[in-house]
Design a protein around this motif. Sequence first.
Motif, PDB file in Angstrom:
ATOM      1  N   ALA B 127       0.856  -0.755   0.020  1.00 36.55           N
ATOM      2  CA  ALA B 127      -0.635   0.113   0.525  1.00 36.55           C
ATOM      3  C   ALA B 127       1.251   1.215  -0.287  1.00 36.55           C
ATOM      4  O   ALA B 127       2.489   0.970   0.871  1.00 36.55           O
ATOM      5  N   ASP B 128       0.417   2.330  -1.035  1.00 39.48           N
ATOM      6  CA  ASP B 128       1.227   3.811  -0.910  1.00 39.48           C
ATOM      7  C   ASP B 128       2.927   2.947  -1.081  1.00 39.48           C
ATOM      8  O   ASP B 128       2.993   2.872  -2.357  1.00 39.48           O
ATOM      9  N   SER B 129       3.796   3.422  -0.226  1.00 37.16           N
ATOM     10  CA  SER B 129       5.229   3.111  -0.965  1.00 37.16           C
ATOM     11  C   SER B 129       5.645   2.167  -0.003  1.00 37.16           C
ATOM     12  O   SER B 129       6.853   1.459   0.584  1.00 37.16           O
ATOM     13  N   GLY B 130       5.163   1.013   0.448  1.00 30.56           N
ATOM     14  CA  GLY B 130       6.020   0.104   1.190  1.00 30.56           C
ATOM     15  C   GLY B 130       4.706  -1.309   1.532  1.00 30.56           C
ATOM     16  O   GLY B 130       3.317  -1.402   1.397  1.00 30.56           O
ATOM     17  N   VAL B 131       5.294  -2.138   2.270  1.00 31.40           N
ATOM     18  CA  VAL B 131       4.148  -3.206   2.881  1.00 31.40           C
ATOM     19  C   VAL B 131       3.936  -2.350   5.418  1.00 31.40           C
ATOM     20  O   VAL B 131       4.057  -1.524   5.607  1.00 31.40           O
ATOM     21  N   ALA B 132       3.237  -2.977   5.760  1.00 27.36           N
ATOM     22  CA  ALA B 132       3.121  -3.102   6.704  1.00 27.36           C
ATOM     23  C   ALA B 132       3.793  -2.855   7.816  1.00 27.36           C
ATOM     24  O   ALA B 132       3.959  -2.081   8.581  1.00 27.36           O
ATOM     25  N   GLY B 133       4.173  -4.077   8.058  1.00 28.31           N
ATOM     26  CA  GLY B 133       5.859  -4.571   9.454  1.00 28.31           C
ATOM     27  C   GLY B 133       7.239  -3.567   8.117  1.00 28.31           C
ATOM     28  O   GLY B 133       6.888  -2.811   7.939  1.00 28.31           O
ATOM     29  N   ARG B 134       7.384  -3.576   9.767  1.00 28.58           N
ATOM     30  CA  ARG B 134       8.871  -3.455   9.091  1.00 28.58           C
ATOM     31  C   ARG B 134       9.774  -3.968   9.040  1.00 28.58           C
ATOM     32  O   ARG B 134      10.029  -5.066   8.568  1.00 28.58           O
ATOM     33  N   LEU B 142      14.440  -0.364  -0.737  1.00 26.41           N
ATOM     34  CA  LEU B 142      14.882  -0.493  -1.412  1.00 26.41           C
ATOM     35  C   LEU B 142      13.174  -0.611  -2.303  1.00 26.41           C
ATOM     36  O   LEU B 142      12.845  -0.443  -3.231  1.00 26.41           O
ATOM     37  N   LEU B 143      12.267  -1.316  -1.194  1.00 28.70           N
ATOM     38  CA  LEU B 143      11.052  -1.610  -1.293  1.00 28.70           C
ATOM     39  C   LEU B 143      10.153  -0.064  -2.349  1.00 28.70           C
ATOM     40  O   LEU B 143      10.028  -0.302  -3.214  1.00 28.70           O
ATOM     41  N   ALA B 144      10.010   1.021  -1.338  1.00 25.96           N
ATOM     42  CA  ALA B 144      10.001   2.037  -2.039  1.00 25.96           C
ATOM     43  C   ALA B 144      10.137   2.010  -3.233  1.00 25.96           C
ATOM     44  O   ALA B 144       9.224   3.014  -4.281  1.00 25.96           O
ATOM     45  N   ALA B 145      11.554   2.550  -3.326  1.00 20.08           N
ATOM     46  CA  ALA B 145      12.232   2.441  -5.453  1.00 20.08           C
ATOM     47  C   ALA B 145      11.842   1.639  -5.663  1.00 20.08           C
ATOM     48  O   ALA B 145      11.545   2.248  -7.080  1.00 20.08           O
ATOM     49  N   ALA B 146      11.907   0.464  -5.172  1.00 21.48           N
ATOM     50  CA  ALA B 146      10.879  -0.220  -6.296  1.00 21.48           C
ATOM     51  C   ALA B 146       9.692  -0.553  -7.112  1.00 21.48           C
ATOM     52  O   ALA B 146       9.291   0.153  -7.820  1.00 21.48           O
ATOM     53  N   LEU B 147       8.793   0.247  -5.740  1.00 17.08           N
ATOM     54  CA  LEU B 147       7.530   0.219  -6.520  1.00 17.08           C
ATOM     55  C   LEU B 147       7.352   1.814  -6.907  1.00 17.08           C
ATOM     56  O   LEU B 147       6.637   2.417  -8.175  1.00 17.08           O
ATOM     57  N   TYR B 177      -3.499  -2.852 -14.498  1.00 21.87           N
ATOM     58  CA  TYR B 177      -3.525  -1.289 -14.820  1.00 21.87           C
ATOM     59  C   TYR B 177      -3.426  -1.095 -13.228  1.00 21.87           C
ATOM     60  O   TYR B 177      -3.026   0.123 -12.980  1.00 21.87           O
ATOM     61  N   GLU B 178      -5.062  -1.212 -14.031  1.00 22.32           N
ATOM     62  CA  GLU B 178      -5.859  -0.329 -12.135  1.00 22.32           C
ATOM     63  C   GLU B 178      -4.593  -0.823 -11.259  1.00 22.32           C
ATOM     64  O   GLU B 178      -4.915   0.318 -10.561  1.00 22.32           O
ATOM     65  N   ILE B 179      -5.132  -2.420 -10.883  1.00 20.66           N
ATOM     66  CA  ILE B 179      -4.199  -2.401  -9.577  1.00 20.66           C
ATOM     67  C   ILE B 179      -2.637  -1.516  -9.282  1.00 20.66           C
ATOM     68  O   ILE B 179      -2.581  -1.122  -8.197  1.00 20.66           O
ATOM     69  N   VAL B 180      -2.435  -1.639 -10.220  1.00 10.42           N
ATOM     70  CA  VAL B 180      -0.486  -0.839 -10.587  1.00 10.42           C
ATOM     71  C   VAL B 180      -1.359   0.444 -10.372  1.00 10.42           C
ATOM     72  O   VAL B 180      -0.103   0.945  -9.326  1.00 10.42           O
ATOM     73  N   MET B 181      -1.332   1.638 -10.950  1.00  5.65           N
ATOM     74  CA  MET B 181      -2.169   2.694 -11.032  1.00  5.65           C
ATOM     75  C   MET B 181      -2.426   2.579  -9.477  1.00  5.65           C
ATOM     76  O   MET B 181      -2.389   4.055  -9.422  1.00  5.65           O
ATOM     77  N   GLY B 182      -3.559   2.665  -9.124  1.00  8.34           N
ATOM     78  CA  GLY B 182      -4.352   2.661  -8.072  1.00  8.34           C
ATOM     79  C   GLY B 182      -5.488   3.442  -8.517  1.00  8.34           C
ATOM     80  O   GLY B 182      -5.772   4.301  -7.726  1.00  8.34           O
ATOM     81  N   ARG B 183      -5.707   3.505  -9.927  1.00 11.18           N
ATOM     82  CA  ARG B 183      -7.113   4.491  -9.966  1.00 11.18           C
ATOM     83  C   ARG B 183      -7.737   3.552 -11.492  1.00 11.18           C
ATOM     84  O   ARG B 183      -6.458   3.159 -11.980  1.00 11.18           O
ATOM     85  N   PRO B 184      -8.636   3.834 -11.600  1.00 11.56           N
ATOM     86  CA  PRO B 184      -9.962   3.470 -12.627  1.00 11.56           C
ATOM     87  C   PRO B 184      -8.628   4.203 -13.713  1.00 11.56           C
ATOM     88  O   PRO B 184      -8.604   5.376 -13.916  1.00 11.56           O
ATOM     89  N   VAL B 185      -9.149   3.669 -15.120  1.00 10.60           N
ATOM     90  CA  VAL B 185      -8.498   3.635 -16.423  1.00 10.60           C
ATOM     91  C   VAL B 185     -10.081   3.700 -17.314  1.00 10.60           C
ATOM     92  O   VAL B 185     -10.956   3.050 -17.505  1.00 10.60           O
ATOM     93  N   ASN B 186     -10.194   4.389 -18.123  1.00  6.99           N
ATOM     94  CA  ASN B 186     -11.089   4.780 -19.397  1.00  6.99           C
ATOM     95  C   ASN B 186     -10.892   3.242 -20.179  1.00  6.99           C
ATOM     96  O   ASN B 186      -9.584   3.158 -21.178  1.00  6.99           O
ATOM     97  N   LYS B 187     -12.111   2.896 -20.450  1.00  2.00           N
ATOM     98  CA  LYS B 187     -11.551   1.301 -20.981  1.00  2.00           C
ATOM     99  C   LYS B 187     -11.839   1.690 -22.541  1.00  2.00           C
ATOM    100  O   LYS B 187     -10.629   0.836 -23.492  1.00  2.00           O
TER     101      LYS B 187
END
Lengths: 237, 237
Positions: B127-134, B142-147, B177-187
């Motif tokens: 979510a956002d820039s990483g995962v829940a735990g530390r 590194l994960l934030a950069a990958a995301l 696409y939408e899952i990665v972008m986090g928003r809907p796109v026009n069909k």
Amino acid sequence: MTPPLPAKRPLTTVDIAIFSIRDGRLCVLLVKRPSGKDEPYPGRWALPGGFVDLENDKSLEDCAVRKLREKTGVASPYLEQLGSWGDAKRDPRGWSATHVYLALIAGPEVKPEAGGNAPEADWFPVADSGVAGRLAFDHKDLLAAALARIRAKVEYTSLPVHLVDEPFTLTELQRAYEIVMGRPVNKAAFRKRILDAGIVESTGEFRGGQARPAELFRHARAAERLAYFPRTFSPRP
Amino acid sequence: MTPPLPAKRPLTTVDIAIFSIRDGRLCVLLVKRPSGKDEPYPGRWALPGGFVDLENDKSLEDCAVRKLREKTGVASPYLEQLGSWGDAKRDPRGWSATHVYLALIAGPEVKPEAGGNAPEADWFPVADSGVAGRLAFDHKDLLAAALARIRAKVEYTSLPVHLVDEPFTLTELQRAYEIVMGRPVNKAAFRKRILDAGIVESTGEFRGGQARPAELFRHARAAERLAYFPRTFSPRP
DNA sequence: ACAATAGTGTCTGTGAGACAGTATCCC
DNA sequence: GGGATACTGTCTCACAGACACTATTGT
């Protein structure tokens, strides 16, 4: 039980591809490899770089900044990491990994110093995907990757602002774009693109030649980070 | 005179951020750090990775491919280098440099193996820039950069084709696409964009549900390399 | 017929390219 | 005035978004 740390570790270096515009051409700074016995690729031109010094370098980027300052005297250029290359064969002295950085600097302040025991250094114009001569190690590949990176980014970012000296005219900035892109761009479209992005701001001054004086600009705050344009120049090849 | 090679060399590792879509969410594969004495960050979750083995790894990329296959069984995923991170402090055992790769794999074939002496592994939704735990080490960065990398590239490349299983419908690809972008796109715009790019080709088959069957596609030859679209989705944030 | 999902046609908006036109300097 | 370079107005084009419309299945 203590897990063992690897006794054998790669030779670890940092190399930098430093670009600048000289005489209207995109150039890369190369240094001559030392010619001592057992030196790999003696006398060949190479990207400036060297071993990471665990005692003095706090980080890879520190190391890159230090080497850049040694070679060019430039303290805070545009610097980004390009990537890393590592394998068993790229250095005859053993398994080696290099961390490669890409730097852009604006012209005149830099005169490569060959004095003292510093290696010979000079600017080489790049054509297509590299320079004329053969380079040491796999530096031909590293240089090609660096060129590919800046040629990709010039299409949709404000990257070339780091290749012009302040203050600059929009025409000069346009020339920097054209030199990197290798093709002309439309003047009206270019100016709108740049001005709308807010990456430059007027100094209020003008520079006169033998024609209408041109407005002078400096980098705006926003130019620290690259601006990303909503579209690339077109056509993309 | 023989120039001395550095006696002190950084600990050198390869880490991989492996992404996949699970249950409609973008997930990253993490492994649990061993809990032995003197192990850094015992029991913490971390990106899969480990020391480069100079005897067996011919190159950094070989090393990444090997680790990826060990963790996921996937032989030829989308794999690109993200960059390298190195400094004196990131590993308590000493100056260390890691070469980070980013991999995308399509869903179902992968079940993280916790059997034998392999470390516990699992998928974590990001979510956002990483995962829940530390995370261990600087793996949060590194994960934030990958995301950041995949979220940037999804806007103007065909990258998500590597997150869907073949054959797939255009609606499924759009969901990726939408899952990665986090928003809907026009069909309509999405379908034109994808079909014009030539990165997918029809199988001629259709998949029926309880509605009109959808045409099934596979990756076209051109999908091996990412396709770059002439414009980003808009608006860019 | 209706629900559900697949797929398309049409209009609008935005920003790049082309190109000609105006503006302002030096001589 | 003329040459040179700086700057702009206007038109066109390509492609993304919005949105409604048609198409094809199962029930």
